[in-house]
Design an enzyme around this catalytic site. Structure first.
Site, PDB file in Angstrom:
ATOM      1  N   MET A 170       2.839  -1.936  -8.847  1.00  0.00           N
ATOM      2  CA  MET A 170       3.762  -1.933  -7.720  1.00  0.00           C
ATOM      3  C   MET A 170       3.017  -1.596  -6.434  1.00  0.00           C
ATOM      4  O   MET A 170       2.245  -0.634  -6.389  1.00  0.00           O
ATOM      5  CB  MET A 170       4.858  -0.880  -7.977  1.00  0.00           C
ATOM      6  CG  MET A 170       5.684  -0.477  -6.784  1.00  0.00           C
ATOM      7  SD  MET A 170       6.873  -1.759  -6.330  1.00  0.00           S
ATOM      8  CE  MET A 170       7.586  -1.028  -4.844  1.00  0.00           C
ATOM      9  N   SER A 171       3.200  -2.408  -5.393  1.00  0.00           N
ATOM     10  CA  SER A 171       2.655  -2.141  -4.063  1.00  0.00           C
ATOM     11  C   SER A 171       1.123  -2.030  -4.134  1.00  0.00           C
ATOM     12  O   SER A 171       0.453  -2.992  -4.489  1.00  0.00           O
ATOM     13  CB  SER A 171       3.296  -0.876  -3.498  1.00  0.00           C
ATOM     14  OG  SER A 171       3.013  -0.705  -2.142  1.00  0.00           O
ATOM     15  N   ALA A 172       0.555  -0.851  -3.816  1.00  0.00           N
ATOM     16  CA  ALA A 172      -0.894  -0.691  -3.924  1.00  0.00           C
ATOM     17  C   ALA A 172      -1.351  -0.923  -5.357  1.00  0.00           C
ATOM     18  O   ALA A 172      -2.434  -1.469  -5.600  1.00  0.00           O
ATOM     19  CB  ALA A 172      -1.308   0.706  -3.458  1.00  0.00           C
TER      20      ALA A 172
END
Length: 331
Positions: A170-172
């Site tokens: 998720m995300s980074a």
């Protein structure tokens, strides 16, 4: 600059947005409010117990060490098992991410091991995976080497099917999952990316901030193509949704606007929670889906279909965890 130098991208982005405001500009942009919420989020409640064991371990190598939690499903005599490496987003940790994604319950249902590495504050003040640093984008170096080594150790010490090892985040964590797919394609059979960015979108903190906001993100060419499933909210003001489109496009060996219409399938629907979505599938020469892109309409920077007991989740959206496992295990 102080926040950027410390690696705190979320707080740096919010500070830049506030600094760009003026008396007639109206309220602080939604992104700044979202970043503030992410940093002030209260601890999630404990999720209901799940069959299987959730063990804390430590992996160490010449490149560094990381703690991680390993979900071990209850055995039914069927061996070997798939393995999923699941990378949390900024400010999260393995327990929070496991609660929010509900991945352990699904892993028990399908008989999968799941490893949740923890990014410590000593490596990044917001506990982000350092996807934007050039030293953490190469095979054999930095965080990719640590994470690949962690997977190798689990595979050597547990009954793991080496042909069914996957990575998602998720995300980074999604951006780091892309990097692992590009740098260790022989290790991971497929990649899952939620609200992430393409490989090579940034080389340092300033370019990372630009990539997160870019409406036309760049990516590094020449990387191996690995089957990839992508989820992204079209109301995401932390990572521009065009990044998800680029990740999906890069996962096809020869993406082209002239590809046969039969190779592209677009489905529109509505989740049980009322979120509309558009799913685009691209098939390879063998007829299998190599790229699957879910654009969740009205969703922000949050795990689609996640549990509200975890941080950064959107319970109303279609279930990203279940769809990712379906994509992975169907290969």
């Amino acid at each position: 600059m102080r926040l950027m130098q410390s690696g705190d991208l979320a707080a740096a982005t919010a500070a830049i947005q506030r600094g760009l405001g003026n008396p007639t500009a109206g309220p602080v942009p939604h992104t700044a409010r979202a970043e503030s919420f992410e940093r002030d989020v209260t601890p999630a409640k404990e999720a209901p117990s799940v069959q299987g064991e959730f063990r804390e371990r430590v992996f160490a190598s010449s490149q560094g060490a990381r703690k991680y939690k390993l979900f071990v499903p209850v055995r039914d005599g069927i061996e070997p098992r798939p393995l999923l490496l699941l990378l949390h987003g900024c400010t999260q940790d393995p327990d929070d991410f496991a609660r929010g994604t509900r991945m352990n319950a699904l892993a028990q249902e399908h008989g999968c091991f799941v490893a949740y590495p923890a990014q410590p504050q000593s490596a990044n003040t917001s506990r982000c995976w350092n996807w934007f640093r050039s030293g953490d984008q190469e095979r054999g170096n930095g965080e990719p080497a640590i994470l690949a080594g962690l997977v190798e150790e689990i595979a050597a010490t547990h009954p793991i099917d080496r042909d069914r090892m996957f990575v998602a985040g998720m995300s980074a964590g999604g951006a780091m999952a892309v990097i692992l797919g590009a740098t260790y394609p022989e290790l991971f059979a497929a990649v899952g990316v939620h609200s992430g960015l393409p490989y090579g979108a940034a080389r340092d903190l300033p370019s990372a901030l630009a990539a997160m906001r870019a409406a036309n993100p760049v990516s590094r060419t020449g990387a191996p193509s690995v089957p990839t499933i992508v989820f992204h909210g079209d109301a995401d003001t932390t990572v521009h949704p065009c990044n998800g489109e680029r990740v999906a496009a890069d996962s096809v060996a020869n993406p082209s606007a002239t590809e046969p219409a039969a190779a592209r399938e677009v489905t529109r629907g509505t989740s049980a929670g009322g979120r509309e979505f558009t799913r685009t599938q691209l098939r390879g020469p063998d007829g299998r889906v190599d790229s699957e892109h879910w654009l969740v309409h009205g969703a922000g920077h949050a795990w689609s279909g996640g549990d509200a007991a975890g941080s950064h989740t959107d319970p109303r959206g279609p279930g990203a965890s279940r769809e990712m496992l379906r994509f992975f295990l169907g290969r």
